[in-house]
Scaffold this motif. Sequence first.
Motif, PDB file in Angstrom:
ATOM      1  N   TYR A  66       0.839  -1.198   0.000  1.00 52.52           N
ATOM      2  CA  TYR A  66       0.000   0.000   0.000  1.00 52.52           C
ATOM      3  C   TYR A  66       0.878   1.254   0.000  1.00 52.52           C
ATOM      4  O   TYR A  66       0.674   2.171  -0.794  1.00 52.52           O
ATOM      5  N   GLN A  67       1.847   1.272   0.887  1.00 50.52           N
ATOM      6  CA  GLN A  67       2.739   2.430   1.006  1.00 50.52           C
ATOM      7  C   GLN A  67       3.511   2.664  -0.295  1.00 50.52           C
ATOM      8  O   GLN A  67       3.649   3.799  -0.743  1.00 50.52           O
ATOM      9  N   TYR A  69       2.702   1.742  -3.432  1.00 51.28           N
ATOM     10  CA  TYR A  69       1.823   2.258  -4.481  1.00 51.28           C
ATOM     11  C   TYR A  69       1.433   3.707  -4.191  1.00 51.28           C
ATOM     12  O   TYR A  69       1.345   4.526  -5.113  1.00 51.28           O
ATOM     13  N   ASP A  70       1.206   4.026  -2.925  1.00 51.33           N
ATOM     14  CA  ASP A  70       0.839   5.383  -2.559  1.00 51.33           C
ATOM     15  C   ASP A  70       1.953   6.368  -2.904  1.00 51.33           C
ATOM     16  O   ASP A  70       1.686   7.493  -3.328  1.00 51.33           O
ATOM     17  N   ARG A  90      -3.191   0.281  -4.994  1.00 49.14           N
ATOM     18  CA  ARG A  90      -3.148   0.781  -3.617  1.00 49.14           C
ATOM     19  C   ARG A  90      -4.471   0.504  -2.911  1.00 49.14           C
ATOM     20  O   ARG A  90      -4.513  -0.004  -1.795  1.00 49.14           O
ATOM     21  N   GLN A  93      -4.948  -3.117  -1.958  1.00 46.10           N
ATOM     22  CA  GLN A  93      -4.216  -3.514  -0.748  1.00 46.10           C
ATOM     23  C   GLN A  93      -5.007  -3.123   0.502  1.00 46.10           C
ATOM     24  O   GLN A  93      -5.155  -3.922   1.434  1.00 46.10           O
TER      25      GLN A  93
END
Length: 128
Positions: A66-67, A69-70, A90, A93
């Motif tokens: 997640y982090q 992709y963010d 993101r 996730q």
Amino acid sequence: MEELSLGVPKPILDALPEPDGTTAQDMQKAVQGLENRLNRAIDGAETESEAAQYVVDAIERLEDHYQRYDEFIPELRAWGQSPIYAIAWRNLQADLILQISEYEWLTPHIDRERNFRLVDDGIRFNKR
């Protein structure tokens, strides 16, 4: 112990430029693979606490993804590229973490395992 059933939410698929394209298929394969790995680990676990250890490992990987992709999103925008795929991955996730946390039998074990890992890693709140 109840098996997990995970899926790709329709709003995430609908947000893709090609909802039936290869990205949607890749997402579905990734979710199916995660579900299979988690269910095998849960089936092989002797206790719910042991199963939660595997689940927490997966949640931590999902949080890392997640982090990552963010962080891609503003970079893609800065280069004039569409971040739609990074946003979709993101969001997937985050949604998978929510789907996993909805299993009531897992929730207290996940909380306990995460707290144990905080203390085990040596993080102390009173800075002694």
